[in-house]
Design a protein around this motif. Structure first.
Motif, short mmCIF file in Angstrom:
data_model
loop_
_atom_site.label_atom_id
_atom_site.label_comp_id
_atom_site.label_asym_id
_atom_site.label_seq_id
_atom_site.Cartn_x
_atom_site.Cartn_y
_atom_site.Cartn_z
N LYS A 1 84.60 42.27 47.39
CA LYS A 1 84.20 41.00 46.73
C LYS A 1 82.79 40.80 47.18
O LYS A 1 82.76 40.65 48.37
N SER B 1 81.91 35.21 41.72
CA SER B 1 82.34 36.28 42.41
C SER B 1 82.61 37.47 41.50
O SER B 1 82.91 37.31 40.30
N HIS C 1 79.13 38.23 45.73
CA HIS C 1 78.81 36.98 45.05
C HIS C 1 77.75 37.31 44.20
O HIS C 1 76.82 38.31 44.36
#
Length: 565
Positions: A462, A428, A464
């Motif tokens: 956030k 992440s 990935h």
């Protein structure tokens, strides 16, 4: 009616046996399967071939370079799933067998009428245009040799062929289909090695005087000292074919004792990206040749690899000759052997070489990441978290910031390594928002134009990542998808729909307020509906079409039009 009741009883029994985990002998399992084609099998690819970020999960069966060849069920069972446009499979049929296996037929041009009807029935029952039908044992039973589809070139396919996979139904491990179809495959040609690589494991270890990975020749006089691993570039072959294939079995012996072996027969799908650890990914990236390691990196738990207590690494600690031999073997027991000798010799200039290596690695910004722990790293406006299990060896990353030059830029851009460095699974990255936006929920992380997720929380977004060598930054998408008319000439309706920002997430359509299936056309931005496969009868009347598309940031657009049918 009598036949239907008989079929129902048969497949209720089938379901009972599966639920009871009914066991078959290995030889019986292999004998109950048949070829999926009605001509001699010729392979374009085999199971387990190393590819970037994944193993080849099945057999690629040639279809004479064209589409439309008949494809048949390899065994009795039932169609448990029908998909289109998922996983690069194109049009695909899944058949669950009472032996505990599921066969998957991919890149199909079209389904049999019966399977096509089952797919549509599922889509209308669940009011979804996504072609992913999950069927029960009674929905669409099939028998061995029954026609199920026409071969094609859909999905991630560059030429017409049938991609056939076999999975363990319970675990979904990928299984080598070759043993199930070996009676229909002719192979008398052994594997062949193309190159050998020595891989010193630390600065104190040497092969031919160097601590760097290097290709070597069997005929040469090779010397070593310390801990050295070996890697092999090899392919398998079959007669009457120019194709090359992955090697099923590899064994490395040192002084007659096996230190490493691999048997590519069963691979959990969660282990797919470990191919980048078994193979020398960096060498493949630059030379397009897979050198597969004959040792295991410390974090590589790939189940098809077996080593001694040293993980397959050879310890050249005695000044003498070490005798090594590679044995390569395919499923038909065609075998090739390659023997060579390495003379262990203590280096006389080891101290100078070590200090030189240290000086070379000291230059530039470098951050060590350990394979056996969770690693975190922060820069102004960014935080990276790489959980335990995503690295198979210790690495040194070289992070950098590309500062935004525009006043209204959403964020800086961040890169974590100066070369491609793939991870085993998702890490992440969180990036702070530098400029005010009207709606924070429209923010997302992007890399090379790809949508990488977007969870907004208190000024941070956030996302990935699986690649440390790529660049990540924030983007904003408040623009809905674009929809335009291609054809409203009944009975086929066609629209173009795309989203160049965060990407298309979902779509749905109605005619006169009632759901209809609009399917995505392979390798295009086209969505189409065949009215002959819907509930709408031809009446010559005017009807109202509504087509709604939504992107990954929840922006929606609805297209309205009238047509006569």
């Amino acid at each position: 009616m009598r036949n239907e009741l008989k079929m129902n009883r048969l497949f209720l029994s089938f379901a009972f046996l599966c639920a009871a985990n009914f066991s078959f002998s290995h030889s019986l399992i292999l004998s109950i399967f048949h070829s999926p084609v009605d001509y001699e099998i010729s392979l374009a690819g085999n199971f387990g071939e190393p590819r970037p970020h994944h193993f080849h999960g099945g057999l690629d069966i040639k279809t004479e370079g064209r589409e439309g060849k008949h494809i048949y069920a390899i065994g009795d069972g039932y169609v448990s799933r029908v998909t289109s446009g998922l996983y690069g499979f194109g049009n695909a049929v899944y058949i669950t067998h009472p032996s505990g296996h599921t066969s998957v037929y991919c890149h199909l041009k079209s389904f049999s009428p019966r399977i096509r009807a089952a797919l549509l029935r599922y889509q209308y029952q669940h009011q979804t245009s996504v072609s992913d039908a999950r069927l029960s044992p009674l929905d669409c039973p099939v028998s061995q040799g029954q026609f199920i589809a026409l071969s094609g070139n859909t999905g991630s396919s560059t030429a017409p062929h049938l991609h056939l996979e076999i999975h363990d139904t319970r675990t979904w491990d990928m299984l080598d289909p070759y043993p199930f179809l070996s009676d229909f495959i002719n192979d008398t040609v052994p594997p062949r090695a193309h190159g050998f690589m020595a891989c010193p494991q630390d600065k104190f270890s040497r092969f031919n005087g160097s601590s760097k990975f290097a290709v070597f020749y069997l005929q040469s006089t090779n010397t070593a000292w310390g801990r050295v691993g070996f890697a092999l570039w090899a392919d398998d072959y079959m007669q009457d074919s120019y194709n090359h294939y992955g090697v099923r079995e590899t064994h490395l012996l040192v002084d007659g004792k096996e230190v490493f072996s691999s048997c590519v027969d069963r691979i959990p799908v969660t282990h797919n990206r470990l191919v980048n650890s078994w193979g020398d990914y960096d060498h493949w990236l630059h030379r397009r040749a897979w050198y597969l390691r004959s040792y295991k990196e410390p974090g590589n738990n790939l189940s098809i690899l077996h080593t001694d207590q040293r993980r397959g690494i050879v310890d050249f600690s005695e000044e003498r000759d070490y005798h090594l031999e590679y044995i390569l073997r395919d499923y038909k027991n065609n075998e090739a052997r390659y023997a060579f000798t390495v003379h262990a010799q203590r280096p006389v200039d080891s101290n100078n070489s070590v200090s030189k290596d240290r000086d070379m690695t000291a230059a530039g910004l470098s951050v060590p990441f350990r394979w056996n722990q969770t690693n975190t790293y922060s820069l102004p406006g960014m935080q990276l978290i790489v959980p335990y299990g995503l690295l198979t060896r210790d690495v040194t990353i070289h992070p950098s910031i590309q500062e935004a030059t525009e006043i209204d830029a959403l964020s800086d851009a961040f890169t974590f390594h100066d070369a491609s460095l793939p991870l085993v699974s998702d890490a992440s990255v969180s990036i702070s928002v530098q400029a005010p936006v009207e709606d924070p929920s429209k923010l997302y992380v992007t890399s090379g134009g790809k949508y990488m997720g977007g969870e907004y929380d208190d000024g941070w977004v956030k996302g990935h990542l699986r690649e440390l060598g790529a660049t990540y930054q924030l983007a904003y998408d408040a623009e809905p998808p674009r929809i335009s008319e291609l054809s409203l000439n009944a009975p086929r309706l066609a629209l173009s729909c795309s989203d160049k920002e965060s990407g298309l997430d979902s779509w749905t359509a109605t005619i006169d307020g009632r759901f209809v299936v609009f399917e995505s056309v392979e390798k295009s931005s086209t969505f189409s509906c065949d009215l002959r496969e819907t509930w709408l009868p031809r009446s010559g009347k005017t009807h109202q079409l509504l087509f709604t598309a939504t992107d990954n940031r929840h922006n929606s657009r609805t297209y309205q039009a009238s047509f006569v049918y």
